[in-house]
Scaffold this active site. Structure first.
Site, PDB file in Angstrom:
ATOM      1  N   ASP A   4      29.258  31.687  35.786  1.00 50.08           N
ATOM      2  CA  ASP A   4      30.390  32.563  36.121  1.00 50.08           C
ATOM      3  C   ASP A   4      31.684  31.752  35.988  1.00 50.08           C
ATOM      4  O   ASP A   4      31.654  30.525  35.851  1.00 50.08           O
ATOM      5  CB  ASP A   4      30.199  33.041  37.569  1.00 50.08           C
ATOM      6  N   ASP A  34      33.652  41.963  36.103  1.00 49.82           N
ATOM      7  CA  ASP A  34      33.902  42.771  37.296  1.00 49.82           C
ATOM      8  C   ASP A  34      34.448  44.159  37.003  1.00 49.82           C
ATOM      9  O   ASP A  34      35.651  44.406  37.111  1.00 49.82           O
ATOM     10  CB  ASP A  34      34.857  42.016  38.220  1.00 49.82           C
ATOM     11  N   GLU A  91      35.861  31.038  32.060  1.00 51.51           N
ATOM     12  CA  GLU A  91      36.920  31.354  31.051  1.00 51.51           C
ATOM     13  C   GLU A  91      37.777  30.142  30.747  1.00 51.51           C
ATOM     14  O   GLU A  91      38.305  30.079  29.629  1.00 51.51           O
ATOM     15  CB  GLU A  91      37.771  32.507  31.565  1.00 51.51           C
TER      16      GLU A  91
HETATM   17  O1  MIG Z   1      35.810  35.394  42.151  1.00 50.64           O
HETATM   18  O2  MIG Z   1      30.494  34.761  42.565  1.00 50.64           O
HETATM   19  O3  MIG Z   1      32.145  38.204  37.999  1.00 50.64           O
HETATM   20  O4  MIG Z   1      29.778  38.760  39.345  1.00 50.64           O
HETATM   21  O5  MIG Z   1      29.688  38.173  42.096  1.00 50.64           O
HETATM   22  C1  MIG Z   1      34.620  36.133  42.084  1.00 50.64           C
HETATM   23  C2  MIG Z   1      31.159  35.872  43.038  1.00 50.64           C
HETATM   24  C3  MIG Z   1      33.517  35.280  41.543  1.00 50.64           C
HETATM   25  C4  MIG Z   1      32.893  36.865  39.836  1.00 50.64           C
HETATM   26  C5  MIG Z   1      31.726  37.435  39.092  1.00 50.64           C
HETATM   27  C6  MIG Z   1      30.875  38.247  40.028  1.00 50.64           C
HETATM   28  C7  MIG Z   1      30.420  37.383  41.180  1.00 50.64           C
HETATM   29  C8  MIG Z   1      31.617  36.779  41.900  1.00 50.64           C
HETATM   30  N1  MIG Z   1      32.432  36.033  40.949  1.00 50.64           N
END
Ligand code: MIG
Length: 818
Positions: A415, A500, A418
């Site tokens: 996650d 998201d 980017e």
């Molecule tokens: O700032 O890990 O897209 O799937 O549940 C949020 C927490 C960070 C973004 C991800 C999402 C995940 C969440 N993450």
């Protein structure tokens, strides 16, 4: 008006075995042919092209065998012919393409031009772009091409919007779109500078080989002009001559890498996730509920809550005191644990958290231009970021997964890659995202560059590090990685989810063109959070979403911290039953979906695709964003509005069968269909062979019955592909392929299952052959012998025959009359 710089006129040329260099008054063009049906065009206003880097997403040309071509001077300039492709270059540096039929495409409107980079500040948030590095980075090259009326533009990776992107500006810059998934925010987590253009009779594709910030103006400024803008000093693009959409994706993925090996079979099952399963008992309860409620499941995801203070590769000792035992319990039930890993490593130095100390000592993290560590804020507060552009860093990162694997983790979820970085600790209130400073040095010593060149690759290179790390640690098992960010080529390493979204009907609708856009960009294993991430789904929305999600290549329910529960049973018994049946159908379809995963691995063919992919000569499909093909044989048409039970479905040319009723239709025609809240319209294409497995609570249970549904329409053929679903033995031939041939002749229908070929032996099973035919047959023979033991289902208009699957050839013949 300021005169734009231009290359001027052609001065001289040099031909070698791979292509031609054309020298202009200013700058140089090189045209080469990496393989049949594909041309590479490079332009630089300077004397030399940017060097290839170790992390480039295209192979070195020297590694490809040269394609024969002819090159000759013409009245207008220069013409090159390679196989079906004709590339013409005018004396003033305009490039255009044609095929052997003389069909022209991708024609430059004007010579390329260049200048100081004009970076949209919605993309690079700092208004003054102070840290945008000088030199090549500061230069952008622009090129305009003709967009003929009637040509559609598809792909472009991860986007919100309808199918055809004409009229849009799309930027290629990976970012966490904080402002949400609206059409106004065109760049998302992944950047794929790739599109496919389609008109009847011709599909072609273009990949802009630029990892810097880039942009396509797809007829937004002028309806019939495509503008390509590439930062970094060069313009380097590949044109793929389809002439079908499948041909384009095949060539794109031949160049940038095929989708990773078929994923482990379990990854194609159902996944349950939530940000907010904070305790090991949450996981136990979840597993138990799925089993007790008879809803199949193969994976549970552990979001950041499992970590000790958001430290990567750790477990919270209080809430997850014995992760090995917990994971063993899950695995015994056929549930594969997947853990999230973020790139930001908590800057926790001199404690017992070795990752930060070791990484710092070994120089694995990104540094500021002055040599101090770069620190950004994220979940763990102050965080350090690995420089994934370096091979040694990727290997080091890969090794960090050893502990998780020993504990029993089976998949890794990447996650925030980017990378998403914030300007202050979350505890200090509203934070703003900032890109990593664009001038931070990155990459190996001998190819040192700045973040601006590799920003778009951060997610891809993190997934590569993870994928290769898992493979090195467990060489006999297929890795499974899920990533949020990526760039063209990411398909080699990971599946992707689209980040998201929200619990909105609009996002259920948007998921369809978004996922097919990814598929057309070479990334087949994709899905969105079923039910929506932000907000609370209504039962009706969840039901409609899980019905559609059955057909997402990656099927997962996930939702944010603080939202209502989004488990399949959270919306009451009726929705639970819809979800149960949807997930069960997914499991029955696995032999089909798994074959599609093999095909994706072999040719890049997307699993979920817009109708235009399979019906490229039918312009009625060019704007059809809300119906999809699942492989070549299934078409689904979801309901994505509340309170709606009917919709129109377009049936392209040919025969179509309603999956449930067996009713047969002849396309092309529009059809009004009824879709009550528990149903998604599913059609099977005439000529299809659809393999269905028995119901299973998890893919860890054996396939004991294989049903081969045949929907005759003239002569057709299809190959079922199977293997053990988890090892790499298929590379050494441990694959089973079964060719099914169908033929119709007068009142006879013949179905021939060829002998199973290849070195994989499936679990012993019953084979059920089901042939859909308008009339009850009078005579059924198997291997020429009359059969008695068949049944006829009068409602579904199908004949069924069963035998113990011996892997031998079997020919069944049906006669309407004796
Ligand atoms: O700032 O890990 O897209 O799937 O549940 C949020 C927490 C960070 C973004 C991800 C999402 C995940 C969440 N993450």
């Amino acid at each position: 008006m300021i005169a734009l710089p231009q290359p001027g006129t052609l001065q001289r040329h040099e031909t070698d075995e791979r292509g031609v260099d054309l020298y202009f008054e200013t700058g140089r063009v090189r045209i080469s042919f990496p393989f049949e049906g594909t041309a590479r065009v490079r332009f630089t206003p300077s004397d030399s092209f940017a060097p290839r880097r170790s992390w480039s997403v295209t192979p070195p040309e020297e590694s490809l065998s040269p394609v024969p071509f002819t090159a000759e001077e013409t009245k207008e300039g220069f013409a090159l012919v390679a196989g079906p492709l004709v590339v013409s270059v005018t004396r003033d540096c305009r490039v255009s393409f044609a095929d052997e039929r003389g069909e022209r495409f991708a024609a430059d409107l004007a010579p390329p031009t260049w200048g100081e980079a004009d970076i949209m500040d919605t993309v690079i948030r700092e208004k003054d772009n102070d840290d945008w590095p000088a030199g090549r980075a500061r230069t952008e090259v622009r090129l305009k091409k003709v967009m003929p009326a009637g040509e559609g533009y598809y792909g472009f990776g991860e986007r919100i919007g309808l199918l055809d992107k004409r009229g849009r500006i799309v930027t290629n810059w990976t970012a966490d779109p904080e402002s949400g998934h609206g059409r106004g925010h065109d760049n998302m987590y992944q950047a794929h500078p790739i599109f496919m253009a389609l008109r009847p009779g011709l599909a072609w594709g273009l990949f802009l080989n630029c990892t810097w910030y880039s942009r396509f103006d797809v007829g937004a400024t002028r309806w019939e002009e495509l503008e390509i803008v590439a930062n970094g000093g060069d313009l380097d693009y590949f044109v793929f001559y389809g002439p079908t959409p499948a041909g384009v994706v095949e060539k794109l993925t031949r160049l940038t890498g095929r989708p990773f090996l078929p994923p482990p079979l379990w990854a194609l099952g159902y996944h349950q996730s939530r940000w907010g399963y904070v305790h090991e008992d949450d996981m136990r309860d979840l597993a138990r509920e799925f089993r007790e409620r008879d809803i199949p499941i193969d994976a549970i995801h552990f979001d950041i809550d499992y970590m000790r203070g958001y430290r990567d590769f750790t477990w919270d000792p209080e809430r997850f005191p014995n992760p090995a035992r917990l994971l063993a319990e899950l695995r015994e039930q056929g549930i594969h644990p997947v853990t999230i890993i973020d790139p930001g490593v908590k800057k926790d130095l001199g404690s017992d958290y070795t990752v930060a100390d070791e990484g710092t000592a070994q120089g694995m993290f990104v540094e500021n231009p002055d040599g101090t560590p770069f620190v950004g804020y994220c979940w763990p507060d102050e965080a350090l970021f690995p420089d994934f552009a370096r091979k040694d860093v990727r290997e080091w990162w890969g090794r960090q997964h050893a502990g998780h694997l020993e504990t029993g983790v089976e998949g890794i979820w990447n996650d925030m890659n980017e990378p998403a970085i914030f300007d202050r600790p979350f505890s200090e209130g509203l934070s703003t995202q900032l890109p990593m400073p664009l001038d931070t040095p990155q990459g190996d010593e001998d190819e040192r560059t700045t973040h601006s060149e590799v920003h778009n690759l951060y997610g891809l290179l993190m997934s590569k590090a993870t994928h290769e790390g898992l493979l090195a640690l467990r060489p006999d098992r297929r890795p499974w990685v899920l990533t949020r960010s990526g760039f063209t080529g990411v398909q080699q390493y990971a599946a992707a989810w689209m980040g998201d979204n929200s619990s909105w009907w609009e996002h259920l609708e948007a998921s369809i063109p978004q996922l097919t856009g990814m598929g057309m960009s070479g990334v087949p294993h994709v899905g969105v959070d079923i039910g929506g991430f932000f907000g609370n789904a209504s039962g009706e929305l969840y039901a409609r979403w899980v019905l559609m999600g059955t057909f997402y290549p990656f099927m997962r329910t996930h939702t944010a911290m603080g939202t209502n529960r989004h488990e399949p049973w959270s919306f009451g018994p009726e929705v639970e039953e819809v979800a149960r049946q949807a997930v069960k159908l997914r499991y029955r379809l696995l032999p089909y979906i798994y074959t599609l995963a093999h095909e994706a691995h072999r040719t890049g063919a997307p699993i979920l695709r817009p109708l235009l992919y399979d019906f490229p000569d039918d312009p009625a499909t060019y704007h059809l964003h809300d119906q999809v093909m699942v492989g070549p044989h299934l078409m689904v048409a979801p309901i994505y509005h509340p309170g709606k039970e009917y919709r129109m479905v377009y049936l392209p040319e040919g025969a179509w069968y309603d999956y449930r009723s067996g009713e047969k239709f002849e396309g092309p025609k529009p059809l009004a269909v009824h879709a009550p809240p528990d149903r998604i319209p599913i059609f099977v294409r005439g000529g299809a062979v659809l393999p269905l497995g028995n119901e299973r609570s998890s893919t860890s249970r054996p396939l004991i019955e294989l049903t081969v549904e045949v929907y005759p329409a003239g002569d057709s053929e299809w190959t079922l592909i199977e293997d053990d679903g988890e090892s790499l033995a298929y590379r050494e031939g441990a694959v089973a392929e079964t060719v099914v041939r169908v033929a119709e002749q007068g009142d006879r229908t013949m179905v021939r299952l060829e002998a199973r070929a290849g070195g994989y032996e499936p679990h012993p099973r019953t084979l059920v052959l089901s042939v859909h035919t308008a009339d009850r047959p009078e005579l059924v023979t198997l291997a020429g012998e009359e059969q008695g033991g068949w049944t006829w289902d009068d409602t579904r208009r199908a004949l069924t025959l069963r035998w113990q699957d011996d892997g031998q050839a079997h020919e069944v013949e049906l006669r309407r009359q004796r």
